[in-house]
Each structure stands twice: as structure tokens, then as C-alpha cells.
Design a protein around this motif. Structure first.
Motif, PDB file in Angstrom:
ATOM      1  N   ILE A   4     -11.187 -17.871  -9.506  1.00  0.00           N
ATOM      2  CA  ILE A   4     -12.020 -18.995  -9.084  1.00  0.00           C
ATOM      3  C   ILE A   4     -13.263 -18.457  -8.400  1.00  0.00           C
ATOM      4  CG2 ILE A   4     -12.134 -21.074  -7.679  1.00  0.00           C
ATOM      5  CD1 ILE A   4      -9.121 -21.305  -7.940  1.00  0.00           C
ATOM      6  N   HIS A   5     -14.408 -18.834  -8.902  1.00  0.00           N
ATOM      7  CA  HIS A   5     -15.685 -18.352  -8.367  1.00  0.00           C
ATOM      8  C   HIS A   5     -16.211 -19.322  -7.322  1.00  0.00           C
ATOM      9  CE1 HIS A   5     -19.605 -16.456  -8.212  1.00  0.00           C
ATOM     10  NE2 HIS A   5     -20.174 -17.628  -8.467  1.00  0.00           N
ATOM     11  N   ASN A   6     -16.546 -18.798  -6.163  1.00  0.00           N
ATOM     12  CA  ASN A   6     -17.162 -19.606  -5.103  1.00  0.00           C
ATOM     13  C   ASN A   6     -18.673 -19.488  -5.196  1.00  0.00           C
ATOM     14  OD1 ASN A   6     -14.658 -20.288  -4.050  1.00  0.00           O
ATOM     15  ND2 ASN A   6     -14.608 -18.525  -2.696  1.00  0.00           N
ATOM     16  N   GLU A   7     -19.348 -20.601  -5.346  1.00  0.00           N
ATOM     17  CA  GLU A   7     -20.805 -20.584  -5.411  1.00  0.00           C
ATOM     18  C   GLU A   7     -21.384 -21.295  -4.197  1.00  0.00           C
ATOM     19  OE1 GLU A   7     -24.629 -21.802  -8.223  1.00  0.00           O
ATOM     20  OE2 GLU A   7     -22.589 -22.032  -8.984  1.00  0.00           O
ATOM     21  N   TYR A   8     -22.235 -20.589  -3.485  1.00  0.00           N
ATOM     22  CA  TYR A   8     -22.889 -21.134  -2.304  1.00  0.00           C
ATOM     23  C   TYR A   8     -24.109 -21.940  -2.736  1.00  0.00           C
ATOM     24  CZ  TYR A   8     -25.009 -21.150   2.346  1.00  0.00           C
ATOM     25  OH  TYR A   8     -25.572 -21.528   3.539  1.00  0.00           O
ATOM     26  N   ILE A   9     -24.221 -23.175  -2.290  1.00  0.00           N
ATOM     27  CA  ILE A   9     -25.354 -24.037  -2.644  1.00  0.00           C
ATOM     28  C   ILE A   9     -26.407 -23.921  -1.553  1.00  0.00           C
ATOM     29  CG2 ILE A   9     -26.085 -26.338  -3.339  1.00  0.00           C
ATOM     30  CD1 ILE A   9     -23.878 -25.050  -5.092  1.00  0.00           C
ATOM     31  N   PRO A  10     -27.580 -23.376  -1.870  1.00  0.00           N
ATOM     32  CA  PRO A  10     -28.601 -23.185  -0.841  1.00  0.00           C
ATOM     33  C   PRO A  10     -29.161 -24.504  -0.332  1.00  0.00           C
ATOM     34  CG  PRO A  10     -29.063 -21.879  -2.818  1.00  0.00           C
ATOM     35  CD  PRO A  10     -28.003 -22.865  -3.175  1.00  0.00           C
ATOM     36  N   GLY A  45     -20.622 -32.327  -8.802  1.00  0.00           N
ATOM     37  CA  GLY A  45     -21.755 -31.582  -8.273  1.00  0.00           C
ATOM     38  C   GLY A  45     -21.832 -31.716  -6.772  1.00  0.00           C
ATOM     39  N   LEU A  46     -22.641 -30.856  -6.172  1.00  0.00           N
ATOM     40  CA  LEU A  46     -22.820 -30.854  -4.724  1.00  0.00           C
ATOM     41  C   LEU A  46     -24.281 -30.615  -4.402  1.00  0.00           C
ATOM     42  CD1 LEU A  46     -20.441 -29.159  -2.148  1.00  0.00           C
ATOM     43  CD2 LEU A  46     -22.898 -29.090  -1.824  1.00  0.00           C
ATOM     44  N   ILE A  47     -24.807 -31.380  -3.447  1.00  0.00           N
ATOM     45  CA  ILE A  47     -26.197 -31.239  -3.025  1.00  0.00           C
ATOM     46  C   ILE A  47     -26.245 -30.924  -1.532  1.00  0.00           C
ATOM     47  CG2 ILE A  47     -26.487 -33.736  -2.608  1.00  0.00           C
ATOM     48  CD1 ILE A  47     -29.405 -33.375  -3.616  1.00  0.00           C
ATOM     49  N   HIS A  48     -27.173 -30.040  -1.166  1.00  0.00           N
ATOM     50  CA  HIS A  48     -27.370 -29.586   0.216  1.00  0.00           C
ATOM     51  C   HIS A  48     -28.740 -30.097   0.671  1.00  0.00           C
ATOM     52  CE1 HIS A  48     -26.974 -25.901   3.148  1.00  0.00           C
ATOM     53  NE2 HIS A  48     -27.454 -26.964   3.743  1.00  0.00           N
ATOM     54  N   ILE A  49     -28.747 -31.167   1.449  1.00  0.00           N
ATOM     55  CA  ILE A  49     -29.968 -31.921   1.772  1.00  0.00           C
ATOM     56  C   ILE A  49     -30.563 -31.441   3.089  1.00  0.00           C
ATOM     57  CG2 ILE A  49     -30.840 -34.212   2.364  1.00  0.00           C
ATOM     58  CD1 ILE A  49     -28.481 -35.266   0.558  1.00  0.00           C
ATOM     59  N   LEU A  50     -31.874 -31.235   3.091  1.00  0.00           N
ATOM     60  CA  LEU A  50     -32.574 -30.768   4.286  1.00  0.00           C
ATOM     61  C   LEU A  50     -33.085 -31.918   5.146  1.00  0.00           C
ATOM     62  CD1 LEU A  50     -33.788 -28.278   5.834  1.00  0.00           C
ATOM     63  CD2 LEU A  50     -35.847 -28.609   4.447  1.00  0.00           C
ATOM     64  N   LEU A  51     -33.769 -32.893   4.527  1.00  0.00           N
ATOM     65  CA  LEU A  51     -34.443 -33.957   5.264  1.00  0.00           C
ATOM     66  C   LEU A  51     -34.155 -35.320   4.624  1.00  0.00           C
ATOM     67  CD1 LEU A  51     -37.910 -32.232   5.777  1.00  0.00           C
ATOM     68  CD2 LEU A  51     -36.233 -32.695   7.565  1.00  0.00           C
ATOM     69  N   PRO A  52     -34.359 -36.407   5.382  1.00  0.00           N
ATOM     70  CA  PRO A  52     -34.087 -37.739   4.831  1.00  0.00           C
ATOM     71  C   PRO A  52     -34.984 -38.115   3.662  1.00  0.00           C
ATOM     72  CG  PRO A  52     -34.185 -37.807   7.236  1.00  0.00           C
ATOM     73  CD  PRO A  52     -34.686 -36.465   6.827  1.00  0.00           C
TER      74      PRO A  52
END
Length: 456
Positions: A4-10, A45-52
Motif C-alpha cells: 500500500i503506497h502512502n501519498e502525501y497531498i501537498p 480523492g482528497l484535497i488540502h485547502i489553504l484558504l477559504p
């Protein structure tokens, strides 16, 4: 046996996948994470949100729209629809948006994570997507993980680790740490000489180019850095002469020092101060860019000096990283359960601090008094007797980058001095948000975390 590969979402990015032996992960502080999964399609999917949402007028077209909750979440949903998912079958998990560290009136006024979470909930509700789990707010960083095979999500403290008192390694003595300072590969002498030349104003562009050309490895890597998003991005630079003509002296010297520091930070081990590979270097670049912005906005320090100070403030962590891996469980427990600052935790666990190690390096490499003062006091700006404006600028940049890019640097946000310093600099919430929005996300690109694969 499955790998299983772990991928870090920036930060400011999202990833999608279908029927994949992958786990998407995002390390979240003030940022928000949203995971979506369709069990029928086995896709998510996964999203890494910075600002509103974007700043400015509605016609503004951002280079990285996915860093905003208002734009990125619809992009993620549309991408999953193209993979055959339906909003009826998609399920959502939301995490992050923390007020990391002591809460100040400035934190509450901005409430960046809270506003991102509100926008996320509104969009998901409008799309008819069920939120099955939501853990937002609070005061601690966390990790959001999505298993692409099962659709299961997990929200856990970023620094969660098993702790067995019987496994505590003996703390290194001072001699061992001092020996590490002597054995680490230093910042190249060519880069240090160019830094001194530029700081003292006794240079010409020809002098800098000639000095750089004496180190072929540094020259080649500097040209690569010059062509990166941080320094150029669109103009192809093939020679040092081109770099001088197109970038100018200050930008060229910044690229030289940044290149040299990247090489120095590459000595970080497989586990330690950062939760992702290369995190300390990315943190240093983020602090440097933000410190430069703050200095230019406030006029309290030369922007070039602020950039350099931000870049170099954590050099002592490379020294202690060589010793800390055997003490990580105790170190993390000391940070979280006992509520210590990182400097206090270092003193208790290792008997040495990264500030102290950094000052020794600064003196060894003949750094200026201003840079040395920043390295010594960037965690306690009230202790600075000289160059206080520069120290406070780097402290502020360090705290902000630490809040929004949590995985870069295992540190605790110390907001004790934030509010008075922000007030002293005549800044407001809008200024801070704009600073964050202007950070070069393409340059702050994280690689996979330390544990990139596991057997299941």
C-alpha cells in the motif's frame, strides 16, 4: 501480500484515484482537508485547502485555484464525476481548520480554518454529498487519511506515536552533539563568502559570478534553482551570465544561498523534525519568502536580509536531527502531553536546543550579528537585545508558516507574542491573509512522507 503506497497531498493540491492500493494523507493545522469516496465506483480523492476563497474581485483568476475551498472542492467533485462517481454515492470526511497554539484575538478574527470549513459544508450540502465525519477546529494539528481500497478515513493527531518507557534511549551528551557540528557537511565556503560579500556591500556582479564559477557543483545547482518557480519560472537561464543579466545581483545571491541550504538540509535523516521528506528545507523557504514580504510591507528591515534570516533560522535542527530519532516518542509526548515548547522539549530530552546549535554554527561560519541574533531568539523574540525588528519579522513568519504548513516542521506554534508584534508592525488580518496567499506553493512541494509503503 499487498503493498500500500502512502501519498502525501501537498498544501493547495488534490489527488484522485480509482481502485488503487493507495492511502492519501494530508497533515493539517490551520488548513482544511476534505476526503470524498464513492463505494460503488471504488474511487475517491482528497484535497488540502489553504484558504477559504480568493482575495480581490470576482474576475481574479488564481494560478492555483485548488488551494481555495470555494474553487478547489468543486474541482475535486467534477474530477470524481469524470471518473464515474455520483454525488449521491459520494461520502465526505472533513478535518483540520485548527487554531494551532494559544488562541489570540487575531486568530479568532481571521478564523481561516473555520471559514474554509463553512464553505466546504455549504458546497457539499448543495451538491447533496453526505458528510459522514467532521472534526474541525480545536487547537491541535492532525492527519487526515483516505484508504482508496476501502474508502475508510482516519483522523489522528499528527504526532501520534507509541510510547514505551523501556525503549527510551540514553540522551546524547554535549560532546556528541558538538562532535556532530564538526562532522556535518557545512554550507559550501563559496556560498558563505558570497553571502558575506553581499552583506558587506563589497562586491560587483562580476565578483559574485567569478566566485561562484569556482565551485562547479554549486554553479550547476544554482542554475537549476534560478530556473525554478521561486526565482524565474518562465525565463530559461542557461549560464551564470544569463542569471546575472535576467535576475540581478540580489536575486542571484538569494538563489545561491537557497541552493546551498537545500544541500545542507539534505543531511536530515529518515525521521526527526519533519513529517515529510524535505520538510525542514521547505519550511525554511516558506519562512524566508514570508519574512521578505513582511519586511517589504512594513519597512522594518531590508527584504534581502529578512529573506536570508528566514532561510537560516533553523540550521541548528540539522545538528539535533542526527540524534533525535531514538527519542521521538518521548520528544512528541513532551511536546503534546506535557505542553512544552519545542525548545523546552529539546532541553529536556536532548539537553541541547536547536537555537544553541544554530548559534554555534553561525559563529563558526562567521554570520553577521543580525543573523546570529535571529537564530538565537526566533522562538523568544522578547529576549533579543539587538536587531529586534528582524527577529520579530522572522518569528512572525515562522509562526504563520508553521500554522499553514504543519507537516514541514515538527514544532509547536507559540502565539504568545503574535498579537503585540502584529500590532507593533501595524498589520491586520487582511495583510496576513494576503501574505499567505502569495506564498509560492509550486516551490513548496513536498515529497512522500517517510513511510511511503507498508504491507497489508
Amino acid at each position: 501480500m499487498n503493498c500500500i503506497h502512502n501519498e502525501y497531498i501537498p498544501t493547495g493540491r488534490f489527488r484522485v484515484s480509482k481502485q488503487s492500493a493507495q492511502i492519501f494523507q494530508a497533515i493539517l493545522g490551520t488548513c482544511l482537508g476534505v476526503a470524498l469516496y464513492d463505494h460503488k465506483q471504488k474511487a475517491g480523492g482528497l484535497i488540502h485547502i489553504l484558504l477559504p476563497s480568493p482575495l480581490g474581485n470576482t474576475d481574479f483568476q488564481p494560478d492555483t485555484p485548488e488551494k481555495y475551498a470555494s474553487l478547489g472542492i468543486p474541482m475535486l467533485i467534477n474530477e470524481l464525476r469524470r471518473m464515474g462517481c455520483t454525488t449521491k454515492n459520494l461520502k465526505a470526511t472533513i478535518a483540520g481548520g485548527a487554531l494551532v497554539g494559544p488562541v489570540s484575538r487575531m486568530d479568532l478574527g481571521l478564523d481561516i480554518g473555520g471559514r474554509s470549513a463553512n464553505i466546504a459544508c455549504r458546497i457539499l450540502e448543495e451538491q447533496g454529498i453526505e458528510i459522514i465525519s467532521s472534526e474541525t477546529g480545536g487547537f491541535f494539528a492532525c492527519t487526515l487519511a483516505l484508504d482508496l481500497q476501502t474508502g475508510e478515513t482516519q483522523i489522528a493527531p499528527s504526532w501520534e506515536t507509541a510510547f514505551d518507557p523501556d525503549d527510551i534511549a540514553q540522551a546524547p551528551d554535549t560532546k556528541a552533539i558538538l562532535a556532530t557540528i564538526d562532522t556535518l557537511k557545512p554550507i559550501p565556503q563559496t556560498a558563505l563568502k558570497i553571502l558575506r560579500m553581499f552583506n558587506q556591500g563589497i562586491h560587483s556582479l562580476d565578483d559574485i559570478s567569478k566566485e561562484l564559477s569556482r565551485d562547479q557543483v554549486l554553479s550547476a545547482r544554482t542554475l537549476q534553482m534560478c530556473n525554478s518557480v521561486l526565482f524565474s519560472g518562465v525565463i530559461k537561464i542557461d549560464t551564470l551570465k544569463d542569471a546575472v543579466m535576467m535576475l540581478g545581483g540580489e536575486m542571484l545571491v538569494k538563489s545561491i544561498i537557497t541552493t546551498a541550504l537545500e544541500s545542507y538540509f539534505n543531511q536530515i535523516g529518515p525521521s526527526g523534525y519533519s513529517l515529510c521528506k524535505g520538510g525542514l528545507f521547505f519550511h525554511a523557504v516558506g519562512v524566508a519568502c514570508l519574512a521578505e514580504q513582511i519586511a517589504r510591507q512594513t519597512g522594518l528591515a531590508p527584504p534581502w536580509q529578512a529573506y536570508t534570516a528566514g532561510l537560516l533560522h533553523d540550521i541548528g535542527k540539522v545538528v539535533l536531527d542526527q540524534h533525535i530519532s531514538d527519542h521521538l516518542p518521548l520528544f512528541f509526548r513532551t511536546l503534546e502531553e506535557e505542553g512544552h515548547s519545542i525548545v523546552q522539549a529539546e532541553e529536556e530530552v536532548l539537553g541541547f536546543t536547536h537555537c544553541r546549535a544554530g548559534v554555534i554554527l553561525a559563529k563558526k561560519w562567521s554570520f553577521s550579528d543580525a543573523l546570529t541574533e535571529v537564530i538565537r531568539h526566533h522562538h523568544n523574540p522578547e529576549g533579543a537585545k539587538h536587531h529586534t525588528n528582524l527577529v520579530e519579522i522572522v518569528y512572525l513568519a515562522d509562526q504563520i508558516v508553521g500554522s499553514f504548513f504543519t507537516g514541514f516542521d515538527v514544532d509547536k506554534i507559540n502565539a504568545l507574542h503574535l498579537e503585540p508584534i502584529i500590532k507593533k508592525m501595524d498589520l491586520d488580518g487582511a495583510s496576513l491573509v494576503r501574505f499567505i496567499d502569495d506564498l509560492p506553493l509550486d516551490r513548496l512541494t513536498q515529497e512522500s512522507p517517510h513511510d511511503t509503503a507498508n504491507a497489508g
